[in-house]
Design an enzyme around this catalytic site. Structure first.
Site, mmCIF file in Angstrom:
data_model
loop_
_atom_site.group_PDB
_atom_site.id
_atom_site.type_symbol
_atom_site.label_atom_id
_atom_site.label_comp_id
_atom_site.label_asym_id
_atom_site.label_seq_id
_atom_site.Cartn_x
_atom_site.Cartn_y
_atom_site.Cartn_z
ATOM 1 N N HIS A 1 1.253 9.865 3.224
ATOM 2 C CA HIS A 1 1.975 9.044 2.254
ATOM 3 C C HIS A 1 1.476 9.319 0.842
ATOM 4 C CE1 HIS A 1 3.666 5.202 0.588
ATOM 5 N NE2 HIS A 1 2.593 5.311 -0.188
ATOM 6 N N GLU A 2 0.148 9.392 0.667
ATOM 7 C CA GLU A 2 -0.403 9.644 -0.664
ATOM 8 C C GLU A 2 -0.034 11.036 -1.156
ATOM 9 O OE1 GLU A 2 -1.308 7.238 -2.288
ATOM 10 O OE2 GLU A 2 -1.490 5.842 -0.620
ATOM 11 N N HIS B 1 3.363 11.069 -2.634
ATOM 12 C CA HIS B 1 3.375 10.668 -4.047
ATOM 13 C C HIS B 1 3.045 11.850 -4.939
ATOM 14 C CE1 HIS B 1 4.142 6.421 -3.865
ATOM 15 N NE2 HIS B 1 3.107 6.160 -3.098
ATOM 16 N N GLU C 1 7.711 3.776 -3.382
ATOM 17 C CA GLU C 1 6.967 3.537 -2.138
ATOM 18 C C GLU C 1 7.830 3.844 -0.915
ATOM 19 O OE1 GLU C 1 3.756 2.898 -1.589
ATOM 20 O OE2 GLU C 1 3.493 3.101 -3.752
#
Length: 290
Positions: free
Chosen positions: A131-132, A135, A200
């Site tokens: 997930h990071e 980003h 997100e």
């Protein structure tokens, strides 16, 4: 593409709000000064925000000698995502959480708390790190830095309006200045919230694709949400503007979420990931880890 366009429009709206406040306070000269301030703050944030936030949280950089499992995991996920290997940091904090920072993929860093590494399974940690990295891949780290900087600048400038409210040449007047001081930060917060929530959801989707297992991330989000509601992150509590960086709102311990939370509802995120896993079928269960 639509998400990027929406983000661009919202950032433009926040910039226009900032310049508009400057104009109402000081006419064209005020708008010009506000523009210069915005440029300066964004330039500073562009080059220094990653170092500032990592220092704020006392993050320590690790490598294969000091945290071999985490570093190798991030390297494999970065390869899956087609990204350069980011710097990896660990934060001494018992609340499970993580964030990414950096102005571009070539200068990115990912940080995980000790609570994340000790309380989640390796598969769940992989989902969080994916997930990071999502980003990083989408350059959200720069986008969120700019919005946080502009939101802070709008609040600062709105407070200045009160000092100029009694000036007879000021079109606002005292009551108008007070109204601006209250309403402008609220408007900025709403725009910041909309941008962050959209990013997100997108990072959840891309992160699930990077690790190949949406349910890993779904399970991680549920666990982090549960722990974050009971375990304090004192640094985040003292610096709430940084809360938007984390995968789950770290301020839950003091009940500061609600209308202006920058994170979407965790249950909604989990539902989307489970639906994604269902759409992927056997492929979502096929990729082993390690």
């Amino acid at each position: 593409m639509a998400n990027s366009l929406r983000t661009g429009v919202l950032i433009a709206a926040m910039t226009a709000l900032f310049l508009g406040i400057g104009y109402l306070i000081g006419g064209m000269g005020g708008a010009a000064i506000a523009f210069v301030i915005a440029l300066g703050m964004n330039a500073f944030a562009y080059w220094n925000s990653d170092k500032m936030v990592l220092r704020m949280y006392g993050a320590r950089q690790v490598d294969e000698a000091t945290a071999p499992d985490l570093v190798r995991m991030v390297r494999q996920l970065a390869d899956n995502a087609g990204l350069p290997m980011p710097k990896v940091f660990i934060i001494d904090n018992d609340q499970p959480n993580a964030f990414a920072t950096g102005r571009n993929p070539e200068n990115a860093a990912v940080a995980a708390t000790t609570g994340l590494l000790s309380r989640l399974t390796p598969q769940e940690v992989a989902g969080v790190m994916a997930h990071e990295l999502a980003h990083v891949k989408s350059r959200d780290t720069l986008t969120m830095t700019i919005t946080a900087t502009l939101a802070g600048a709008i609040s600062m400038l709105a407070n200045f309006a009160l000092f100029f409210g009694s000036d007879r040449n000021n079109p606002l007047g005292l009551l108008g200045a007070i109204a601006m001081m209250v309403l402008a930060p609220i408007a900025a917060g709403l725009v910041q919230m909309a941008i962050s929530r959209a990013r997100e959801y997108e990072a959840d989707r891309i992160g699930a694709e990077i690790c190949g297992r949406p349910l890993w991330l779904a399970s991680a989000l549920e666990k982090i949400q549960g722990f974050a509601s009971r375990i304090d992150n004192d640094v985040a509590e003292r610096n709430p503007a940084s809360a938007q960086l984390f995968i789950i709102n770290p301020l839950h311990a003091h009940k500061r979420d609600g209308l202006f939370t920058t994170h979407p509802n965790t249950a909604n995120r989990v539902a989307r990931l489970r639906e994604m896993a269902g759409d992927m079928g056997d492929a979502a269960q096929a990729r082993p880890w390690g």
